[in-house]
Scaffold this motif. Structure first.
Motif, PDB file in Angstrom:
ATOM      1  N   GLN A   1     -14.461   6.503 -20.829  1.00 35.88           N
ATOM      2  CA  GLN A   1     -15.150   5.370 -20.186  1.00 35.88           C
ATOM      3  C   GLN A   1     -14.208   4.186 -19.988  1.00 35.88           C
ATOM      4  O   GLN A   1     -14.429   3.341 -19.125  1.00 35.88           O
ATOM      5  CB  GLN A   1     -16.396   4.957 -21.005  1.00 35.88           C
ATOM      6  CG  GLN A   1     -16.137   4.331 -22.372  1.00 35.88           C
ATOM      7  CD  GLN A   1     -15.683   5.321 -23.471  1.00 35.88           C
ATOM      8  OE1 GLN A   1     -15.556   6.525 -23.234  1.00 35.88           O
ATOM      9  NE2 GLN A   1     -15.422   4.797 -24.663  1.00 35.88           N
TER      10      GLN A   1
ATOM     11  N   LEU B   1     -10.792   4.731 -19.546  1.00 35.11           N
ATOM     12  CA  LEU B   1      -9.553   5.410 -19.137  1.00 35.11           C
ATOM     13  C   LEU B   1      -8.630   5.607 -20.341  1.00 35.11           C
ATOM     14  O   LEU B   1      -7.411   5.470 -20.248  1.00 35.11           O
ATOM     15  CB  LEU B   1      -8.842   4.627 -18.018  1.00 35.11           C
ATOM     16  CG  LEU B   1      -9.671   4.388 -16.743  1.00 35.11           C
ATOM     17  CD1 LEU B   1      -8.867   3.579 -15.721  1.00 35.11           C
ATOM     18  CD2 LEU B   1     -10.131   5.687 -16.118  1.00 35.11           C
TER      19      LEU B   1
ATOM     20  N   ALA C   1      -4.952   3.900 -20.131  1.00 38.19           N
ATOM     21  CA  ALA C   1      -4.782   2.598 -19.447  1.00 38.19           C
ATOM     22  C   ALA C   1      -4.120   1.562 -20.341  1.00 38.19           C
ATOM     23  O   ALA C   1      -4.282   0.356 -20.131  1.00 38.19           O
ATOM     24  CB  ALA C   1      -6.137   2.103 -18.951  1.00 38.19           C
TER      25      ALA C   1
ATOM     26  N   GLN D   1      -3.153  -0.727 -23.657  1.00 39.16           N
ATOM     27  CA  GLN D   1      -3.949  -1.442 -24.657  1.00 39.16           C
ATOM     28  C   GLN D   1      -5.359  -1.715 -24.136  1.00 39.16           C
ATOM     29  O   GLN D   1      -5.514  -2.177 -22.994  1.00 39.16           O
ATOM     30  CB  GLN D   1      -3.271  -2.769 -25.004  1.00 39.16           C
ATOM     31  CG  GLN D   1      -4.077  -3.685 -25.890  1.00 39.16           C
ATOM     32  CD  GLN D   1      -4.400  -3.063 -27.244  1.00 39.16           C
ATOM     33  OE1 GLN D   1      -3.596  -2.316 -27.794  1.00 39.16           O
ATOM     34  NE2 GLN D   1      -5.565  -3.372 -27.791  1.00 39.16           N
TER      35      GLN D   1
ATOM     36  N   ILE E   1       0.244 -10.585 -30.760  1.00 41.84           N
ATOM     37  CA  ILE E   1       0.403  -9.261 -30.142  1.00 41.84           C
ATOM     38  C   ILE E   1       1.601  -8.527 -30.756  1.00 41.84           C
ATOM     39  O   ILE E   1       1.625  -7.304 -30.852  1.00 41.84           O
ATOM     40  CB  ILE E   1       0.550  -9.388 -28.610  1.00 41.84           C
ATOM     41  CG1 ILE E   1      -0.680 -10.096 -28.032  1.00 41.84           C
ATOM     42  CG2 ILE E   1       0.696  -8.025 -27.964  1.00 41.84           C
ATOM     43  CD1 ILE E   1      -0.583 -10.358 -26.540  1.00 41.84           C
TER      44      ILE E   1
ATOM     45  N   TYR F   1       2.119   0.333 -31.839  1.00 44.35           N
ATOM     46  CA  TYR F   1       2.906   0.941 -30.756  1.00 44.35           C
ATOM     47  C   TYR F   1       4.275   1.418 -31.219  1.00 44.35           C
ATOM     48  O   TYR F   1       4.758   2.453 -30.770  1.00 44.35           O
ATOM     49  CB  TYR F   1       3.016  -0.031 -29.564  1.00 44.35           C
ATOM     50  CG  TYR F   1       1.691  -0.161 -28.855  1.00 44.35           C
ATOM     51  CD1 TYR F   1       1.215   0.867 -28.055  1.00 44.35           C
ATOM     52  CD2 TYR F   1       0.884  -1.281 -29.032  1.00 44.35           C
ATOM     53  CE1 TYR F   1      -0.015   0.783 -27.436  1.00 44.35           C
ATOM     54  CE2 TYR F   1      -0.354  -1.379 -28.414  1.00 44.35           C
ATOM     55  CZ  TYR F   1      -0.792  -0.340 -27.611  1.00 44.35           C
ATOM     56  OH  TYR F   1      -2.018  -0.408 -26.998  1.00 44.35           O
TER      57      TYR F   1
ATOM     58  N   GLY G   1       0.526   0.557 -18.395  1.00 46.18           N
ATOM     59  CA  GLY G   1       0.984  -0.217 -19.554  1.00 46.18           C
ATOM     60  C   GLY G   1       1.534   0.699 -20.638  1.00 46.18           C
ATOM     61  O   GLY G   1       2.335   1.610 -20.368  1.00 46.18           O
TER      62      GLY G   1
ATOM     63  N   ILE H   1      -0.172  -9.195 -16.778  1.00 45.97           N
ATOM     64  CA  ILE H   1      -0.868  -9.980 -17.801  1.00 45.97           C
ATOM     65  C   ILE H   1       0.144 -10.791 -18.626  1.00 45.97           C
ATOM     66  O   ILE H   1      -0.107 -11.119 -19.790  1.00 45.97           O
ATOM     67  CB  ILE H   1      -1.777  -9.099 -18.700  1.00 45.97           C
ATOM     68  CG1 ILE H   1      -0.989  -7.952 -19.328  1.00 45.97           C
ATOM     69  CG2 ILE H   1      -2.966  -8.564 -17.909  1.00 45.97           C
ATOM     70  CD1 ILE H   1      -1.781  -7.189 -20.407  1.00 45.97           C
TER      71      ILE H   1
ATOM     72  N   LEU I   1       3.171 -10.139 -19.852  1.00 41.97           N
ATOM     73  CA  LEU I   1       3.874  -9.529 -20.986  1.00 41.97           C
ATOM     74  C   LEU I   1       5.079  -8.735 -20.493  1.00 41.97           C
ATOM     75  O   LEU I   1       5.295  -8.602 -19.282  1.00 41.97           O
ATOM     76  CB  LEU I   1       2.911  -8.606 -21.752  1.00 41.97           C
ATOM     77  CG  LEU I   1       1.700  -9.272 -22.416  1.00 41.97           C
ATOM     78  CD1 LEU I   1       0.802  -8.215 -23.048  1.00 41.97           C
ATOM     79  CD2 LEU I   1       2.144 -10.281 -23.483  1.00 41.97           C
TER      80      LEU I   1
HETATM   81  O1  T3D Z   1      -2.724  -7.781 -25.970  1.00 44.36           O
HETATM   82  C1  T3D Z   1      -2.117  -6.934 -25.310  1.00 44.36           C
HETATM   83  O2  T3D Z   1      -2.319  -6.787 -24.116  1.00 44.36           O
HETATM   84  C2  T3D Z   1      -1.099  -6.050 -26.015  1.00 44.36           C
HETATM   85  C3  T3D Z   1      -0.337  -5.242 -25.058  1.00 44.36           C
HETATM   86  C4  T3D Z   1      -0.268  -3.946 -25.118  1.00 44.36           C
HETATM   87  C5  T3D Z   1       0.451  -3.103 -24.177  1.00 44.36           C
HETATM   88  C6  T3D Z   1      -0.307  -2.823 -22.907  1.00 44.36           C
HETATM   89  O3  T3D Z   1      -0.690  -1.705 -22.696  1.00 44.36           O
HETATM   90  S1  T3D Z   1      -0.524  -4.079 -21.822  1.00 44.36           S
HETATM   91  C7  T3D Z   1      -1.306  -3.299 -20.438  1.00 44.36           C
HETATM   92  C8  T3D Z   1      -2.751  -3.150 -20.642  1.00 44.36           C
HETATM   93  N1  T3D Z   1      -3.325  -2.367 -19.576  1.00 44.36           N
HETATM   94  C9  T3D Z   1      -3.595  -2.883 -18.393  1.00 44.36           C
HETATM   95  O4  T3D Z   1      -3.356  -4.032 -18.093  1.00 44.36           O
HETATM   96  C10 T3D Z   1      -4.266  -1.964 -17.395  1.00 44.36           C
HETATM   97  C11 T3D Z   1      -5.652  -2.467 -17.086  1.00 44.36           C
HETATM   98  N2  T3D Z   1      -6.340  -1.520 -16.205  1.00 44.36           N
HETATM   99  C12 T3D Z   1      -6.134  -1.465 -14.899  1.00 44.36           C
HETATM  100  O5  T3D Z   1      -5.310  -2.172 -14.335  1.00 44.36           O
HETATM  101  C13 T3D Z   1      -6.962  -0.493 -14.134  1.00 44.36           C
HETATM  102  O6  T3D Z   1      -8.074  -0.147 -14.887  1.00 44.36           O
HETATM  103  C14 T3D Z   1      -6.201   0.795 -13.745  1.00 44.36           C
HETATM  104  C15 T3D Z   1      -5.168   0.462 -12.674  1.00 44.36           C
HETATM  105  C16 T3D Z   1      -5.524   1.426 -14.948  1.00 44.36           C
HETATM  106  C17 T3D Z   1      -7.200   1.815 -13.162  1.00 44.36           C
HETATM  107  O7  T3D Z   1      -7.944   1.209 -12.117  1.00 44.36           O
HETATM  108  P1  T3D Z   1      -9.266   1.929 -11.565  1.00 44.36           P
HETATM  109  O8  T3D Z   1      -9.734   1.112 -10.411  1.00 44.36           O
HETATM  110  O9  T3D Z   1      -8.987   3.360 -11.340  1.00 44.36           O
HETATM  111  O10 T3D Z   1     -10.320   1.869 -12.774  1.00 44.36           O
HETATM  112  P2  T3D Z   1     -11.118   0.598 -13.311  1.00 44.36           P
HETATM  113  O11 T3D Z   1     -12.418   0.509 -12.616  1.00 44.36           O
HETATM  114  O12 T3D Z   1     -10.246  -0.592 -13.312  1.00 44.36           O
HETATM  115  O13 T3D Z   1     -11.357   1.027 -14.843  1.00 44.36           O
HETATM  116  C18 T3D Z   1     -12.365   1.944 -15.213  1.00 44.36           C
HETATM  117  C19 T3D Z   1     -13.005   1.418 -16.475  1.00 44.36           C
HETATM  118  O14 T3D Z   1     -12.014   1.400 -17.502  1.00 44.36           O
HETATM  119  C20 T3D Z   1     -13.490  -0.009 -16.305  1.00 44.36           C
HETATM  120  O15 T3D Z   1     -14.618  -0.166 -17.124  1.00 44.36           O
HETATM  121  P3  T3D Z   1     -16.083  -0.338 -16.459  1.00 44.36           P
HETATM  122  O16 T3D Z   1     -16.005  -1.510 -15.542  1.00 44.36           O
HETATM  123  O17 T3D Z   1     -16.317   0.957 -15.728  1.00 44.36           O
HETATM  124  O18 T3D Z   1     -16.984  -0.527 -17.642  1.00 44.36           O
HETATM  125  C21 T3D Z   1     -12.341  -0.821 -16.876  1.00 44.36           C
HETATM  126  O19 T3D Z   1     -12.741  -2.075 -17.364  1.00 44.36           O
HETATM  127  C22 T3D Z   1     -11.910   0.071 -18.023  1.00 44.36           C
HETATM  128  N3  T3D Z   1     -10.517  -0.193 -18.372  1.00 44.36           N
HETATM  129  C23 T3D Z   1      -9.414   0.151 -17.669  1.00 44.36           C
HETATM  130  N4  T3D Z   1      -8.331  -0.269 -18.296  1.00 44.36           N
HETATM  131  C24 T3D Z   1      -8.735  -0.883 -19.415  1.00 44.36           C
HETATM  132  C25 T3D Z   1     -10.132  -0.846 -19.476  1.00 44.36           C
HETATM  133  N5  T3D Z   1     -10.822  -1.392 -20.462  1.00 44.36           N
HETATM  134  C26 T3D Z   1     -10.113  -2.013 -21.443  1.00 44.36           C
HETATM  135  N6  T3D Z   1      -8.774  -2.091 -21.451  1.00 44.36           N
HETATM  136  C27 T3D Z   1      -8.046  -1.545 -20.473  1.00 44.36           C
HETATM  137  N7  T3D Z   1      -6.677  -1.592 -20.525  1.00 44.36           N
END
Ligand code: T3D
Length: 267
Positions: A23, A25, A63, A65, A85, A93, A117, A144, A146
């Motif tokens: 839910q 990703l 997806a 964090q 963080i 990580y 990410g 974001i 980072l």
């Molecule tokens: O504090 C810190 O940040 C520490 C750092 C840690 C290292 C990292 O990993 S930083 C990077 C974190 N990740 C992101 O920024 C990616 C965020 N997600 C996206 O940009 C997009 O979801 C994707 C490009 C990956 C996919 O897009 P799409 O259009 O195919 O899907 P969506 O509709 O955006 O996502 C589907 C669901 O997953 C949605 O929930 P909902 O609305 O159906 O209830 C979305 O909110 C959820 N989701 C996706 N990525 C994340 C997430 N929920 C929480 N965290 C996420 N990273």
């Protein structure tokens, strides 16, 4: 009972770990990190396991964090300090990246969908990344505010060179699986319908190989990046001294001489 956050399945000597928060990703929460660490350590300790596959449930691989996880949630109290963080990296990580790169067996990332990410970099820590054609890789960190983590700053320039690493990390654009293969970021891009069979064939092949030597090869290549040339050659000699005394080497030579298939078993 709630669903496990990491599904563990075994087919012969292949252990498959499936991130299981579809839910979101399969975004990382501290709870999923803990379960993944446990599953990886169990696979590492199990001498019957000769290859590990890491994949994701549903339409995404991971997806990164989970941006809504309590571990990074901001305290709503006025003047409360922001969450650290860096601590999240140190506690979750870094252990994940080091665990993946020190597994005693080959590790394959079967990237079934978007890897963003730290999810992208978790995949890049694996020995082989095989991605479905519809999958993509996003260094989402800059979006974001980072920097790439989970080993990204080290891995990216080594995999694709500084220019491409900077482009991917600074722009955070979605990179298709096909393009990822073309620039050498990943091992292979395959048709979606062929992902499972391709990963399985690779995993089965690796299982029949001298996995102890394969793990030593990974370590030697990584270590050599940081060494002068002569030191790398000395390190090769030390490894050959050790591996040359092991069963798998003796078996490999004996099988060659007898014109039969080797049966490797060291771990
Ligand atoms: O504090 C810190 O940040 C520490 C750092 C840690 C290292 C990292 O990993 S930083 C990077 C974190 N990740 C992101 O920024 C990616 C965020 N997600 C996206 O940009 C997009 O979801 C994707 C490009 C990956 C996919 O897009 P799409 O259009 O195919 O899907 P969506 O509709 O955006 O996502 C589907 C669901 O997953 C949605 O929930 P909902 O609305 O159906 O209830 C979305 O909110 C959820 N989701 C996706 N990525 C994340 C997430 N929920 C929480 N965290 C996420 N990273």
């Amino acid at each position: 009972m709630s669903e496990p956050l990491v599904l563990v399945t075994r087919h012969g000597a292949v252990c498959t770990l499936t991130l299981n928060r579809p839910q979101s990703l399969n975004a990382f929460t501290t709870a999923m990190h803990a379960d993944l660490r446990t599953a990886l350590s169990a696979a590492a300790a199990d001498r019957q396991v000769r290859c590990v596959v890491l994949t994701g449930a549903g339409r995404g691989f991971c997806a990164g964090q989970d941006l809504s996880d309590a571990a990074i949630a901001r305290d709503a109290t006025p003047d409360a300090p922001p969450p650290d963080i860096g601590r999240l990296i140190a506690e979750h990580y870094k252990p994940l990246a080091l665990r993946l790169r020190s597994m005693p067996v080959p590790v394959i990332a079967a990237v079934n969908g978007v890897a963003a990410g730290a999810g992208a970099n978790a995949a890049l820590n694996c020995d082989f990344v095989v991605a479905a054609r519809s999958a993509s890789f996003i260094q989402a960190f800059a979006k974001i505010g980072l920097v790439p983590d989970c080993g990204g700053t080290w891995l990216l320039p080594r995999l694709v060179g500084r220019a491409r690493a900077l482009g991917l990390a600074m722009l955070g654009d979605k990179l298709s699986a096909e393009e990822a293969q073309r620039i050498g970021l990943i091992w292979q891009c395959v048709d979606d319908a062929a992902l499972h069979a391709s990963v399985d064939a690779l995993a089965q092949r690796l299982c029949t190989m001298p996995v102890q030597a394969l793990a030593a090869t990974r370590r030697a290549l990584d270590d050599a990046m940081l060494m002068p040339y002569d030191a790398a050659i000395d390190a090769e000699a030390a490894l050959q001294s050790r591996l040359g005394r092991e069963h798998d080497h003796l078996e490999g030579v004996a099988a060659f001489m007898a014109k039969r298939s080797p049966v490797f078993s060291d771990r």
